[in-house]
Write a protein that holds these residues in place. Sequence first.
Motif, mmCIF file in Angstrom:
data_model
loop_
_atom_site.group_PDB
_atom_site.id
_atom_site.type_symbol
_atom_site.label_atom_id
_atom_site.label_comp_id
_atom_site.label_asym_id
_atom_site.label_seq_id
_atom_site.Cartn_x
_atom_site.Cartn_y
_atom_site.Cartn_z
ATOM 1 N N MET A 77 76.980 20.030 10.672
ATOM 2 C CA MET A 77 76.199 20.364 9.523
ATOM 3 C C MET A 77 77.107 20.719 8.343
ATOM 4 N N VAL A 78 78.186 21.454 8.634
ATOM 5 C CA VAL A 78 79.117 21.857 7.582
ATOM 6 C C VAL A 78 79.739 20.632 6.920
ATOM 7 N N ASN A 79 80.147 19.653 7.716
ATOM 8 C CA ASN A 79 80.747 18.448 7.147
ATOM 9 C C ASN A 79 79.754 17.707 6.262
ATOM 10 N N THR A 80 78.496 17.619 6.689
ATOM 11 C CA THR A 80 77.476 16.938 5.893
ATOM 12 C C THR A 80 77.272 17.659 4.571
ATOM 13 N N LEU A 81 77.229 18.976 4.611
ATOM 14 C CA LEU A 81 77.062 19.739 3.378
ATOM 15 C C LEU A 81 78.271 19.576 2.455
ATOM 16 N N ASN A 82 79.464 19.582 3.019
ATOM 17 C CA ASN A 82 80.669 19.410 2.208
ATOM 18 C C ASN A 82 80.704 18.058 1.511
ATOM 19 N N GLU A 83 80.077 17.063 2.109
ATOM 20 C CA GLU A 83 80.064 15.718 1.532
ATOM 21 C C GLU A 83 78.877 15.496 0.595
ATOM 22 N N SER A 84 78.016 16.466 0.447
ATOM 23 C CA SER A 84 76.804 16.311 -0.352
ATOM 24 C C SER A 84 77.059 16.596 -1.824
ATOM 25 N N SER A 85 76.211 15.987 -2.646
ATOM 26 C CA SER A 85 76.294 16.204 -4.097
ATOM 27 C C SER A 85 75.724 17.582 -4.443
ATOM 28 N N PRO A 86 76.068 18.091 -5.624
ATOM 29 C CA PRO A 86 75.510 19.382 -6.040
ATOM 30 C C PRO A 86 73.970 19.372 -6.053
ATOM 31 N N GLU A 87 73.388 18.265 -6.492
ATOM 32 C CA GLU A 87 71.923 18.164 -6.521
ATOM 33 C C GLU A 87 71.342 18.250 -5.106
ATOM 34 N N ARG A 88 71.959 17.557 -4.166
ATOM 35 C CA ARG A 88 71.498 17.592 -2.777
ATOM 36 C C ARG A 88 71.650 19.000 -2.201
ATOM 37 N N LEU A 89 72.753 19.671 -2.514
ATOM 38 C CA LEU A 89 72.957 21.030 -2.029
ATOM 39 C C LEU A 89 71.893 21.994 -2.568
ATOM 40 N N ARG A 90 71.526 21.833 -3.856
ATOM 41 C CA ARG A 90 70.462 22.666 -4.417
ATOM 42 C C ARG A 90 69.134 22.403 -3.713
ATOM 43 N N ASP A 91 68.833 21.130 -3.401
ATOM 44 C CA ASP A 91 67.607 20.793 -2.675
ATOM 45 C C ASP A 91 67.611 21.425 -1.278
ATOM 46 N N VAL A 92 68.744 21.354 -0.602
ATOM 47 C CA VAL A 92 68.868 21.938 0.736
ATOM 48 C C VAL A 92 68.681 23.447 0.654
ATOM 49 N N ALA A 93 69.280 24.082 -0.352
ATOM 50 C CA ALA A 93 69.157 25.529 -0.503
ATOM 51 C C ALA A 93 67.703 25.935 -0.770
ATOM 52 N N THR A 94 67.015 25.196 -1.611
ATOM 53 C CA THR A 94 65.604 25.479 -1.899
ATOM 54 C C THR A 94 64.763 25.335 -0.636
ATOM 55 N N TYR A 95 64.992 24.273 0.106
ATOM 56 C CA TYR A 95 64.256 24.050 1.351
ATOM 57 C C TYR A 95 64.558 25.149 2.367
ATOM 58 N N ALA A 96 65.826 25.510 2.509
ATOM 59 C CA ALA A 96 66.219 26.535 3.483
ATOM 60 C C ALA A 96 65.586 27.879 3.136
ATOM 61 N N GLU A 97 65.530 28.231 1.871
ATOM 62 C CA GLU A 97 64.914 29.489 1.449
ATOM 63 C C GLU A 97 63.415 29.492 1.761
ATOM 64 N N ALA A 98 62.734 28.389 1.452
ATOM 65 C CA ALA A 98 61.299 28.281 1.744
ATOM 66 C C ALA A 98 61.043 28.335 3.248
ATOM 67 N N LEU A 99 61.872 27.680 4.024
ATOM 68 C CA LEU A 99 61.728 27.690 5.477
ATOM 69 C C LEU A 99 61.943 29.089 6.047
ATOM 70 N N ALA A 100 62.921 29.801 5.524
ATOM 71 C CA ALA A 100 63.190 31.164 5.985
ATOM 72 C C ALA A 100 61.999 32.077 5.684
ATOM 73 N N GLU A 101 61.422 31.966 4.490
ATOM 74 C CA GLU A 101 60.257 32.775 4.137
ATOM 75 C C GLU A 101 59.075 32.458 5.047
ATOM 76 N N HIS A 102 58.868 31.174 5.331
ATOM 77 C CA HIS A 102 57.783 30.749 6.209
ATOM 78 C C HIS A 102 57.954 31.338 7.612
ATOM 79 N N LYS A 103 59.154 31.261 8.147
ATOM 80 C CA LYS A 103 59.409 31.775 9.497
ATOM 81 C C LYS A 103 59.266 33.294 9.543
#
Length: 92
Positions: free
Chosen positions: A1-27
């Motif tokens: 997962m770390v390697n995939t994130l390191n290879e991701s664009s800033p826009e993709r990282l922001r999308d992942v962060a937004t999704y992860a935050e929403a998922l954490a709140e849901h759980k």
Amino acid sequence: MVNTLNESSPERLRDVATYAEALAEHKEREARLQEETDDADVEERPDDLPDGVPAKATITIEEINDNRYSYWQWREGDKIRSQYKGSVNPDK
């Protein structure tokens, strides 16, 4: 997962962060709701509990125009449900 994130664009990282935050709140919300359900100390179904009202329901009393009314009230998921129980006599 770390390697995939390191290879991701800033826009993709922001999308992942937004999704992860929403998922954490849901759980967290699901865990709180489950804990509330687990904490309910319901032993027996009261004799006067009507069909369709769960055993974990409580009685709520409201005053409307100087009259007091009682309702069965319980939670279904994130919603509060109520069912009319009857008029409350203040002399009792």
